[in-house]
Motif scaffolding. Structure first.
Motif, mmCIF file in Angstrom:
data_model
loop_
_atom_site.group_PDB
_atom_site.id
_atom_site.type_symbol
_atom_site.label_atom_id
_atom_site.label_comp_id
_atom_site.label_asym_id
_atom_site.label_seq_id
_atom_site.Cartn_x
_atom_site.Cartn_y
_atom_site.Cartn_z
ATOM 1 N N PRO A 1 0.766 -1.201 0.086
ATOM 2 C CA PRO A 1 -0.038 0.225 0.043
ATOM 3 C C PRO A 1 0.731 1.342 -0.012
ATOM 4 N N PRO A 2 0.469 2.418 -0.753
ATOM 5 C CA PRO A 2 1.342 3.546 -0.729
ATOM 6 C C PRO A 2 1.534 4.271 0.592
ATOM 7 N N ASN A 3 2.840 4.839 0.530
ATOM 8 C CA ASN A 3 3.369 5.493 1.706
ATOM 9 C C ASN A 3 3.583 4.455 2.753
ATOM 10 N N SER A 4 4.430 3.612 2.297
ATOM 11 C CA SER A 4 4.934 2.569 3.301
ATOM 12 C C SER A 4 6.322 2.749 3.750
ATOM 13 N N LEU A 5 6.413 3.088 5.069
ATOM 14 C CA LEU A 5 7.870 3.490 5.573
ATOM 15 C C LEU A 5 8.848 2.127 5.480
ATOM 16 N N GLU A 6 8.236 1.013 5.905
ATOM 17 C CA GLU A 6 8.841 -0.029 6.068
ATOM 18 C C GLU A 6 9.556 -0.568 4.523
ATOM 19 N N ALA A 7 8.506 -0.531 3.664
ATOM 20 C CA ALA A 7 8.976 -0.822 2.219
ATOM 21 C C ALA A 7 9.686 0.340 1.246
ATOM 22 N N LEU A 8 10.119 1.408 2.124
ATOM 23 C CA LEU A 8 10.485 2.602 1.179
ATOM 24 C C LEU A 8 9.816 2.929 -0.022
ATOM 25 N N GLN A 9 8.759 2.725 0.090
ATOM 26 C CA GLN A 9 7.655 3.120 -1.077
ATOM 27 C C GLN A 9 6.716 4.367 -0.641
ATOM 28 N N PHE A 10 6.896 5.614 -1.199
ATOM 29 C CA PHE A 10 6.265 6.648 -0.881
ATOM 30 C C PHE A 10 5.382 7.510 -2.073
ATOM 31 N N THR A 11 4.634 8.463 -1.411
ATOM 32 C CA THR A 11 4.092 9.262 -2.597
ATOM 33 C C THR A 11 5.118 10.199 -3.247
ATOM 34 N N ARG A 12 4.845 10.884 -4.372
ATOM 35 C CA ARG A 12 5.995 11.707 -4.890
ATOM 36 C C ARG A 12 6.361 12.843 -3.928
ATOM 37 N N VAL A 13 5.552 13.455 -3.460
ATOM 38 C CA VAL A 13 6.152 14.507 -2.685
ATOM 39 C C VAL A 13 6.897 14.186 -1.641
ATOM 40 N N GLY B 1 21.711 3.995 -6.347
ATOM 41 C CA GLY B 1 21.298 3.016 -6.972
ATOM 42 C C GLY B 1 20.114 2.354 -6.183
ATOM 43 N N GLY B 2 20.362 2.133 -4.975
ATOM 44 C CA GLY B 2 19.280 1.402 -4.212
ATOM 45 C C GLY B 2 17.998 2.288 -4.109
ATOM 46 N N LEU B 3 18.177 3.620 -3.880
ATOM 47 C CA LEU B 3 17.173 4.721 -3.932
ATOM 48 C C LEU B 3 16.330 4.837 -5.190
ATOM 49 N N VAL B 4 17.199 5.000 -6.532
ATOM 50 C CA VAL B 4 16.347 5.146 -7.697
ATOM 51 C C VAL B 4 15.731 3.748 -8.103
ATOM 52 N N GLY B 5 16.147 2.682 -7.968
ATOM 53 C CA GLY B 5 15.520 1.455 -8.007
ATOM 54 C C GLY B 5 14.136 1.370 -7.362
ATOM 55 N N GLN B 6 14.122 1.617 -5.968
ATOM 56 C CA GLN B 6 12.843 1.973 -4.987
ATOM 57 C C GLN B 6 11.816 2.908 -5.615
ATOM 58 N N TYR B 7 12.500 4.091 -6.058
ATOM 59 C CA TYR B 7 11.499 4.926 -6.732
ATOM 60 C C TYR B 7 10.987 4.659 -7.977
ATOM 61 N N GLN B 8 11.855 4.023 -8.891
ATOM 62 C CA GLN B 8 11.302 3.680 -10.326
ATOM 63 C C GLN B 8 10.496 2.436 -10.275
ATOM 64 N N MET B 9 10.685 1.768 -9.342
ATOM 65 C CA MET B 9 9.939 0.630 -8.992
ATOM 66 C C MET B 9 10.285 -0.492 -10.398
ATOM 67 N N TYR B 10 11.290 -0.475 -10.781
ATOM 68 C CA TYR B 10 11.637 -1.242 -12.056
ATOM 69 C C TYR B 10 13.234 -1.111 -12.174
ATOM 70 N N LEU B 11 13.789 -2.420 -12.404
ATOM 71 C CA LEU B 11 15.382 -2.467 -12.396
ATOM 72 C C LEU B 11 15.323 -3.222 -13.755
ATOM 73 N N ASN B 12 16.513 -2.960 -14.525
ATOM 74 C CA ASN B 12 16.921 -3.464 -15.688
ATOM 75 C C ASN B 12 18.400 -3.590 -15.647
ATOM 76 N N PRO B 13 19.070 -4.680 -16.182
ATOM 77 C CA PRO B 13 20.579 -4.643 -16.119
ATOM 78 C C PRO B 13 21.067 -3.483 -17.044
ATOM 79 N N GLU B 14 20.393 -3.178 -18.033
ATOM 80 C CA GLU B 14 20.997 -2.346 -18.871
ATOM 81 C C GLU B 14 20.916 -0.772 -18.466
ATOM 82 N N THR B 15 19.954 -0.604 -17.442
ATOM 83 C CA THR B 15 19.680 0.881 -17.152
ATOM 84 C C THR B 15 20.089 0.876 -15.734
ATOM 85 N N MET B 16 20.629 0.031 -14.941
ATOM 86 C CA MET B 16 20.963 0.052 -13.785
ATOM 87 C C MET B 16 22.405 -0.471 -13.389
ATOM 88 N N ALA B 17 22.986 -1.383 -14.486
ATOM 89 C CA ALA B 17 24.312 -1.925 -14.285
ATOM 90 C C ALA B 17 25.065 -2.101 -15.674
#
Length: 316
Positions: free
Chosen positions: A142-154, A219-235
């Protein structure tokens, strides 16, 4: 100078309170997160340790965090430090022998480039776990989960702004420390630096591990924000080239240089995505490569470097 920082600080505090679109806020978040990553690279790059392997550290940070969350339910708050620790360990494994054997210049860049490919190919080969070349998505909650590091845009904007500010503080701390003077001496002449008592290996490993740790965090923060990881764009090599291009084009010897580079690369990336869509997937890396060569030849100090130099001449 202080007035300029004050104006910048106020300007960066305003966006969440302004009637701007979600897309604009999204671009600002990306700029701040990637500016943090680019700043991390310059901690090494401005001392002559030109790394083409920061995509590896970026990938280790992002994939470690996401995999531990997806497969073992380990919160990103614990996954991020583990990803950073793995990136630091890899940096030491690569950096120590390179320093002891005096692998410098182009040869060091090639070693780090090989490291990026090893990490990328490992992610692709381990496709049953990582999703391979198709990429992976962290499990959503669910949105705005502190444990999962998944927040609203703001909320993500405030996180990105805070991380970016921490990156600038670390850059400034290194710039004002004895490490900066030691690394300047090492980049000029390692033998002479060692002769006057500088521990060359220790100083190199210090900046390498700091840079790797911050890149993995980014890298960890970008991955959690975008919610998608790809070896070409992240590594991949492409993202490593993007990091180098942004740092050099913005100006790696000026504290805000990587941030200017982030604005340039993110805006260019979005423009190319809208212009070509899926018809020219390699457009961004190709243009980064061409522009990198042009900047190295005609503007090696970067955009901020040129501005600072002209201001100094006017004052003189």
């Amino acid at each position: 100078m202080k007035a300029g920082w004050g104006i910048l600080g106020v300007a960066l505090l305003l966006p969440p309170f302004l009637p701007i679109s979600d897309y604009t806020l999204h671009i600002l978040i990306l700029v701040l997160l990637w500016a943090f990553v680019y700043t991390a690279w310059t901690i090494m790059g401005r001392f002559g340790l030109v790394s083409l392997g920061h995509g590896a550290f970026l990938g280790l940070g992002s994939y470690t965090t996401a995999l531990l969350w997806n497969h073992w339910g380990l919160s990103p708050w614990l996954g991020l430090p583990l990803g950073i620790a793995i990136a630091v360990l890899v940096a030491l494994v690569i950096g120590y022998p390179c320093s002891r054997l005096k692998v410098v210049g182009h040869y060091f860049a090639l070693v780090t480039l090989a490291l990026t490919e090893v990490v990328r190919l490992s992610i692709v080969a381990w496709r049953d776990v990582t999703g391979g070349s198709l990429g992976m998505t962290p499990n959503t909650v669910p949105p705005n989960s502190l444990e999962a590091l998944q927040f609203t845009r703001v909320t993500w904007y405030w996180v990105a702004l805070g991380v970016w500010a921490v990156g600038l503080l670390i850059w400034d701390r290194v710039d004002r420390s004895m490490t900066r003077h030691a690394m300047d001496a090492i980049s000029d002449d390692e033998t002479a630096a060692a002769a006057v008592g500088i521990d060359v290996t220790r100083q190199k490993l210090t900046v390498t591990t700091i840079s790797a740790a911050l890149t993995a965090l980014g890298g960890g923060l970008v991955g959690q924000y975008q919610m998608y990881l790809n070896p070409e764009t992240m590594a991949g090599v492409g993202v490593s080239l993007q990091i180098v291009f942004a740092a050099i084009s913005g100006g790696m010897y000026v504290i805000l240089g990587p941030t200017v580079g982030a604005v340039l690369t993110i805006v260019l990336q979005e423009f190319l995505r809208i212009l070509f869509g899926t018809h020219f997937i390699g457009a961004a890396p190709t243009i980064y490569g061409v522009m990198l060569i042009l900047f190295i030849i005609f503007m090696p100090a970067g955009i901020c470097g040129v501005i600072v130099e002209r201001l100094r001449r006017r004052r003189a």
